[in-house]
Structures are given as structure tokens and as C-alpha cells.
Design a protein around this motif. Structure first.
Motif: not given
Length: 340
Positions: A260-276
Motif C-alpha cells: 500500500v505504501v509503495a502504491e501510494r508513491l507510485a500514484r504520486q509519481a504517475r500523476a506527475y508523469l501523466d501531466a506531460t
């Protein structure tokens, strides 16, 4: 001496830290009331009090009302003196927030300074030492600021016990910086930092991040803290584009599975990556306003224009004659423009 009256009710400790930094840089005194008034524990906590005391020490300032729990202070700066300083929080409070308070004054000083800060280095509500070293300081370097951070020992909540050493060189003049595009993606790396906990926790976190970002073995890093002062766990995802690097940090919590801890971090980084169309991450955006104001201008794009950013902009303009505009670019980005 000019005196600015400030109300801290609209923000947390960031407003106080910004006011301290700008008071030292501009020679302007201030009073602030309602400090952290809306927080569950209002007033100065240990890390805020240490920031006030440290700012007073390097800036030969007179301070009135600075004590634990205080909701108002008066700060009258003197001349900033470069030198060797050691500040210990005595808790797991964030050393990085104290560092960010002092940095602008020290790079405006007339000589080199060395700081040793002891306390927390990886805190859930503050930038991590890795973020400062890998993202914040490299951006400052592009503006002409020379500062290096060495993490001697990580410190986690609740034990603290971390230590960092920082060297800050004087900066005669700052360059204005434009961070509008990040460029092509070059690499993503994941790092787990573990202290006095089962290694399997970190391995499970890395497995999640490796799957989410398709990371090969050489992009996965495991750091074990020895000797361990207390239990702690932090994990970082570093995203390197051609023109900019961002560091995202997650923190282990008692009773929360590693996945769960890792998934939260992954979502945070993914939100940035998706905002191209955005270059700068949410937290760096908050922190770039002050150096850009001191440089007399600059701009960046970001995928989140937070309340922290807006309240910080309002406060900065009370000390420095700049305009700060937050303009929509599209549904996934904002452009922040600082004009002297």
C-alpha cells in the motif's frame, strides 16, 4: 527598521519559514500572529522553534515571543554572518525545513558557511534529504547557488537521530530561470531506505515500484541504515527527464502494508508523469517562488497549483517587489510567472 504585520492563519509553518528567510535577506522585521492557528496543535512546534532560533543565530536577530506553542512572534533581523553552525532539533522534526529557512540568507552572505543539522531527515510532512539533494539543490545550482548536502545518517519519526552536513557558498548574483518543459524521459529509479525493520518490507516495496514503472534490476536500490537508531522506512522514485529531475518520497507506516505504501508513491509519481505539459512537481513548485523572487524573476510550469503555493506567493510579495501570476495552461498544467 521597517516592520511588516503578518497573519499566519491562512497557512502552516511554511509561511513562518518564508517570512524568516525574507526578513534575513531584505533586513525587514516582521510580526506574525495566528501561527499555525488552524492546526490540531497550534503554534510553534520544535522544528518551527528551531528554525526561528537558527535564523536568529545566523542573522544576529532580536526575537520576541519565540517559545514552544507560541502563536505570535516578532523578528528583527541584523546582519547575516557566514560561519560554521550546528543546530539540533532534539526530536524527529524536519532538518530539511530548517535548512530551507536558512539557505537564502547564507547564499546572500559574504562568505562560505557550513551547517550541521541533527534530527529528522525523512519526514512524512516535509521534503526528504533525497529530494533536497537530488531535486531542489540542482535547480538552485542552475540559478547560480552553490550548495551541497551530505546525508551522514538518516533520521526517521519518532526516534530522529539523523544528521546532514551542508556547505553553502556565497552567490553574488542569481540568474533567472525558466522551467517550462521537462524534455524526453530518460530514466526512472526507485530506492528503499530501511532502518531496524525486516528487509522483506523493502523488497516488497521495490517489487511494486519495479512492476509499476517497469524497472530493471540496476534501477532498483536498497539502502540499509547501520547502525540503526530506530525503526524507519522511506522510499523514493526519481524521475529524470532531459531538462529536469523530480524526486518523490513515500514513508512506511505502522499497520500499513508495504504494498500500500509503495502504491501510494507510485500514484504520486504517475500523476506527475501523466501531466506531460508540466515541468515542476507540486512540492518543488511551492519552494521555487522564494528563490525566483530573490532572483528578480523566473517561471515554471507545474501540474498542481496548491493552496500552499498561492498563500506563499501572497506573503513573498509583502517583502519583495515582484508580481507572481498563476495562469492555467491546460487541464493538466499551470504556468507560474515571477516578474520583478
Amino acid at each position: 527598521m521597517d516592520m511588516i504585520e503578518l497573519d499566519g492563519v491562512a497557512g502552516g509553518g511554511q509561511l513562518l519559514r518564508t517570512a524568516l528567510s525574507l526578513a534575513l535577506c531584505t533586513g525587514t522585521a516582521f510580526t506574525m500572529r495566528n501561527i499555525r492557528a488552524t492546526r490540531s496543535r497550534p503554534g510553534l512546534l520544535r522544528q518551527h522553534l528551531t528554525a526561528v532560533q537558527a535564523a536568529a543565530a545566523i542573522g544576529n536577530a532580536r526575537v520576541h515571543g519565540a517559545e514552544l506553542g507560541a502563536t505570535s512572534i516578532r523578528f528583527e533581523p541584523g546582519d547575516v554572518a557566514p560561519g560554521d553552525y550546528n543546530f539540533a532539533l532534539g526530536t524527529a522534526g524536519s532538518t530539511m525545513l530548517v535548512l530551507q529557512t536558512l539557505l537564502p540568507a547564507l547564499w546572500h552572505a559574504g562568505g562560505s558557511s557550513r551547517l550541521r543539522l541533527e534530527g529528522g531527515t525523512h519526514n512524512p510532512m516535509a521534503p526528504s534529504a533525497d529530494f533536497i539533494a537530488d531535486t531542489f539543490l540542482p535547480v538552485l545550482a542552475r540559478m547560480g547557488v552553490r550548495a551541497t548536502l551530505s546525508l551522514e545518517r538518516p533520521g526517521f519519526y519518532p526516534a530522529g537521530g539523523g544528521a546532514v552536513d551542508v556547505v553553502v557558498e556565497p552567490c553574488a548574483s542569481m540568474s533567472q530561470l525558466v522551467l517550462d518543459t521537462r524534455g524526453p524521459l530518460e530514466s526512472i529509479e526507485a530506492t528503499v531506505l530501511l532502518s531496524a525493520l525486516e528487509a522483506s518490507i523493502g523488497r516488497r516495496e521495490l517489487a511494486v515500484l519495479a512492476e509499476r514503472f517497469d524497472l530493471p534490476e540496476d534501477r532498483q536500490h536498497f539502502r540499509s541504515v547501520r547502525p540503526a537508531i530506530g525503526p524507519g522506512n522511506a522510499l523514493m522514485v526519481r524521475v529524470q527527464h532531459a531538462s529536469h529531475a523530480e524526486t518523490f518520497t513515500g514513508h512506511g507506516e505502522r499497520g500499513v502494508p508495504a504494498e500500500v505504501v509503495a502504491e501510494r508513491l507510485a500514484r504520486q509519481a504517475r500523476a506527475y508523469l501523466d501531466a506531460t505539459t508540466a515541468c515542476v512537481g507540486e512540492h518543488l513548485a511551492d519552494q521555487l517562488l522564494l528563490p525566483m523572487a530573490l532572483a528578480g524573476g523566473g517561471s515554471f510550469t507545474t501540474h498542481v497549483a496548491s493552496d500552499h503555493l498561492r498563500t506563499n506567493a501572497t506573503l513573498i510579495q509583502k517583502f519583495v517587489e515582484v508580481d507572481i501570476d498563476v495562469l492555467p495552461v491546460d487541464d493538466a498544467a499551470w504556468r507560474v510567472v515571477v516578474t520583478g
